[in-house]
Design a protein around this motif. Sequence first.
Motif, PDB file in Angstrom:
ATOM      1  N   GLU A   1       0.819  -1.140  -0.017  1.00 16.55           N
ATOM      2  CA  GLU A   1      -0.030   0.057  -0.073  1.00 16.55           C
ATOM      3  C   GLU A   1       0.707   1.258  -0.129  1.00 16.55           C
ATOM      4  N   ASN A   2       1.943   0.999  -0.469  1.00 13.68           N
ATOM      5  CA  ASN A   2       2.851   2.336  -0.246  1.00 13.68           C
ATOM      6  C   ASN A   2       3.948   2.598  -1.481  1.00 13.68           C
ATOM      7  N   GLU A   3       4.420   3.882  -1.697  1.00 10.23           N
ATOM      8  CA  GLU A   3       5.349   3.941  -2.583  1.00 10.23           C
ATOM      9  C   GLU A   3       6.564   4.101  -1.702  1.00 10.23           C
ATOM     10  N   ASN A   4       7.650   4.107  -2.506  1.00 11.26           N
ATOM     11  CA  ASN A   4       9.115   4.338  -1.678  1.00 11.26           C
ATOM     12  C   ASN A   4       9.878   5.242  -2.591  1.00 11.26           C
ATOM     13  N   THR A   5      10.720   6.048  -2.036  1.00  7.52           N
ATOM     14  CA  THR A   5      11.929   6.766  -2.680  1.00  7.52           C
ATOM     15  C   THR A   5      13.128   5.751  -2.314  1.00  7.52           C
ATOM     16  N   PHE A   6      14.167   5.842  -3.229  1.00  4.01           N
ATOM     17  CA  PHE A   6      15.336   5.473  -3.172  1.00  4.01           C
ATOM     18  C   PHE A   6      16.382   6.518  -3.406  1.00  4.01           C
ATOM     19  N   ILE A   7      16.907   7.178  -2.475  1.00  5.15           N
ATOM     20  CA  ILE A   7      17.786   8.169  -2.311  1.00  5.15           C
ATOM     21  C   ILE A   7      19.288   7.783  -1.416  1.00  5.15           C
TER      22      ILE A   7
ATOM     23  N   LYS B   1      34.626   7.696  -1.568  1.00  3.75           N
ATOM     24  CA  LYS B   1      35.121   7.987  -0.192  1.00  3.75           C
ATOM     25  C   LYS B   1      34.547   7.045   0.690  1.00  3.75           C
ATOM     26  N   PRO B   2      35.434   6.814   1.655  1.00  6.13           N
ATOM     27  CA  PRO B   2      34.919   5.516   2.795  1.00  6.13           C
ATOM     28  C   PRO B   2      33.958   6.569   3.662  1.00  6.13           C
ATOM     29  N   GLY B   3      33.248   5.663   4.467  1.00  5.83           N
ATOM     30  CA  GLY B   3      32.205   6.189   5.533  1.00  5.83           C
ATOM     31  C   GLY B   3      30.931   5.446   5.431  1.00  5.83           C
ATOM     32  N   ARG B   4      29.937   5.830   6.164  1.00  3.08           N
ATOM     33  CA  ARG B   4      28.789   5.222   6.166  1.00  3.08           C
ATOM     34  C   ARG B   4      27.838   6.378   5.456  1.00  3.08           C
ATOM     35  N   TYR B   5      26.936   5.401   4.730  1.00  2.40           N
ATOM     36  CA  TYR B   5      25.741   6.029   3.882  1.00  2.40           C
ATOM     37  C   TYR B   5      24.460   5.343   4.035  1.00  2.40           C
ATOM     38  N   VAL B   6      23.225   6.212   3.895  1.00  2.00           N
ATOM     39  CA  VAL B   6      22.229   5.534   4.031  1.00  2.00           C
ATOM     40  C   VAL B   6      21.259   5.414   2.740  1.00  2.00           C
ATOM     41  N   ILE B   7      20.353   4.613   2.526  1.00  2.00           N
ATOM     42  CA  ILE B   7      19.342   4.575   1.565  1.00  2.00           C
ATOM     43  C   ILE B   7      18.168   5.179   2.186  1.00  2.00           C
ATOM     44  N   SER B   8      17.486   6.111   1.807  1.00  2.00           N
ATOM     45  CA  SER B   8      16.376   6.774   2.360  1.00  2.00           C
ATOM     46  C   SER B   8      15.240   6.831   1.749  1.00  2.00           C
ATOM     47  N   GLN B   9      13.917   6.412   2.426  1.00  2.26           N
ATOM     48  CA  GLN B   9      12.665   6.655   2.072  1.00  2.26           C
ATOM     49  C   GLN B   9      12.191   7.896   2.564  1.00  2.26           C
ATOM     50  N   GLN B  10      11.721   8.792   1.850  1.00  2.00           N
ATOM     51  CA  GLN B  10      11.182  10.163   2.409  1.00  2.00           C
ATOM     52  C   GLN B  10      10.677  11.023   1.335  1.00  2.00           C
ATOM     53  N   GLY B  11       9.861  11.950   1.599  1.00  2.00           N
ATOM     54  CA  GLY B  11       9.217  12.794   0.753  1.00  2.00           C
ATOM     55  C   GLY B  11       7.999  12.434   0.205  1.00  2.00           C
ATOM     56  N   ILE B  12       7.284  11.235   0.477  1.00  2.60           N
ATOM     57  CA  ILE B  12       6.036  10.537  -0.260  1.00  2.60           C
ATOM     58  C   ILE B  12       5.200  11.150   0.746  1.00  2.60           C
ATOM     59  N   GLN B  13       5.096  11.647   1.880  1.00  7.29           N
ATOM     60  CA  GLN B  13       4.108  12.152   2.574  1.00  7.29           C
ATOM     61  C   GLN B  13       3.387  13.160   2.086  1.00  7.29           C
ATOM     62  N   GLY B  14       1.945  13.127   2.184  1.00  8.86           N
ATOM     63  CA  GLY B  14       1.100  14.018   1.770  1.00  8.86           C
ATOM     64  C   GLY B  14       0.914  14.075   0.192  1.00  8.86           C
ATOM     65  N   MET B  15       1.878  13.565  -0.686  1.00 12.55           N
ATOM     66  CA  MET B  15       1.602  13.289  -1.961  1.00 12.55           C
ATOM     67  C   MET B  15       0.931  11.948  -2.334  1.00 12.55           C
ATOM     68  N   GLN B  16       1.094  10.908  -1.269  1.00 15.41           N
ATOM     69  CA  GLN B  16       0.397   9.529  -1.674  1.00 15.41           C
ATOM     70  C   GLN B  16      -1.048   9.568  -1.427  1.00 15.41           C
TER      71      GLN B  16
END
Length: 625
Positions: free
Chosen positions: A305-311, A364-379
């Motif tokens: 029942e949801n969309e997802n962003t991939f960022i 570059k080394p380090g920690r990165y994240v894959i974020s689901q965001q920005g769908i609120q309100g649009m869906q």
Amino acid sequence: MFLTQLVPPLTPLFLLCTLLPALVRGGGTDFIPCSNPCNGGDVNYNLVASVRTMPMLNYTYRGRTYSNSTSPSFMGPTMKVSPGQSLWIKLTNDLTEDIGPHPPTATDYWKMLQNPGEHIKYQRYKRRAADPSLMKVDYPNMPHAFDSTNLHLHGLDVDVHMFDPVGTHNPDAPHIAIQPGECYCYKFNVPDHHPGGMYWYHPHVHGATAIQMWSGMIGVLYVEGPLEQELKEHGITNTREFVIWDPAFKSVDKPSHNLEVDEFLLGQTTLSKIHPFLVNGEVTPGFEVAVGEVLHLRALCATIENENTFIVYPEGLEQTSWKVSAVPFWVIGSDGVTLRKPRKKTIMVMSGGQREEILLQFDKPGRYVISQQGIQGMQFFDMRGHPHDQILATITVSEANDDTVVPTVPIAEMEFTPGYSEEENIKPEDIAGQETIVFSMGADFDKTPFPQYYVNGKSFDPNSINFHAKPGEAREYTLINANHNAHPFHIHVNRFQVQEVGSELSTSKYPVLESVLDSDPEIWRDTFMVPPNGRTRIWVQYKNYTGKTVLHCHFLAHEDTGMMATLFIGEQDWVFRWKEHVQWIVGCILGTVLSSVGLMIYVRREKNSLYSVVGMNELKSKTID
């Protein structure tokens, strides 16, 4: 003598009236006794739907699944098949335990409207029926039969398989619904030219699809092709699955477990208290890669029942604009079809059902994240918290060492064998016809299910055929979304190319909408989101798979409650329907009665004339001669 003269003219009438109903075709079935094998394919799988207990989150979960007791995953077994092979799948329904939840009633809907709880979905509708008994019930589109099941191979170019038997041309063929204790033998032939890539399977019983997929009844299927070898030749060997799933759970206090699937109405409205986005069955799993190495993610958005962003962000920057801070990635395949050249992106919106082949490389080394965001309100109707923002996964990037495998050429310069050649792209002159498909939502306060979901103003009716197409032809469909409510469009066993996407919503208010509107007409899809208050124009290329199938919204609670339509490809079998032939039947009966009366009168006259004086003399003369 008189009988031989009478029979010929009556015979056609007699045969027509008595044998015509028996001429109905398509009466076969692929149901089998569970003791029988289903292993006549080049590749064979035994799939069992059952209730199983397993660890999930920090709970002990019990629910419906394709997984077996030896598997650590909630998902069904990964299936693999090659182009040109036959694939047979024996599906056994062992859902014999009353695990819950139970289908909602009209009273449940009525109570939900009285006390909608959080400010979401139902709060929008102020007027309510005064009493549950006043609710009109659209029974075929009420959630129901949660332990009946079947199987859909999502995205594969194979025979239609929603109605019994597989490949049926009977317009009245019933929905495949395998009851507990029953078995079904699915037989498919994967064509020689089938694109290699990522596909998946899930149940598709109308009224039960959402509940069973919230339960975890999903699995991955790969059609093997040249992509894997070509990636290795480019120096890409770090391949991982990335399956996004949005279960709707509730906590319980039972001896064997403390987590179950929540009620349909709470899952549909995202009111379930335990409603995370999981990746590969985990909350925020970790991936590892070295600087310069390429991480290949085979992403499946298996949300209900949801969309997802991939960022992708450097950790700590996920609240900033992706236009400024996001790490770019490359897409090399969509919905099972490999692209010839990678497409570079910084954001992608995935709808339930879509698959993407993604390449990530970090300098570059380090920690990165894959974020689901920005769908609120649009869906859904500008409602916040629906769906919530969440970090889907983390990526730890280490310094490169002597063992690090780096690509032989830059990603932007890589080439792959495309799933379809450029010559196979649909051209304007190929279009044989145009139609409009409107997804809309109703708010009839006296009717359940509530809200109502429609295709061209009608809720799903498996006994009517809504759309027609011919094998081999291309058609244009303008998909209209009449509400501020996202609807992923999916058509079975056929692909399409997206020509145009638009929306009345503002991209300044909903920035992620830009990613949805940025479509590529050369990419082949089997699922695509029709944006809220928007439109999507597609060209569908019908293959040579004919018979009765469906198209629908892939928000599966929407589909379960009416947003699905039948599609018939090719010629239908002739079917005798009593209600449509009442005049013919009455005519046959009257004709038979009148013929019988005429026959009796004729026989009596012939009999009397035979024993008359003249008749006796004629008989005597013939005897003497």
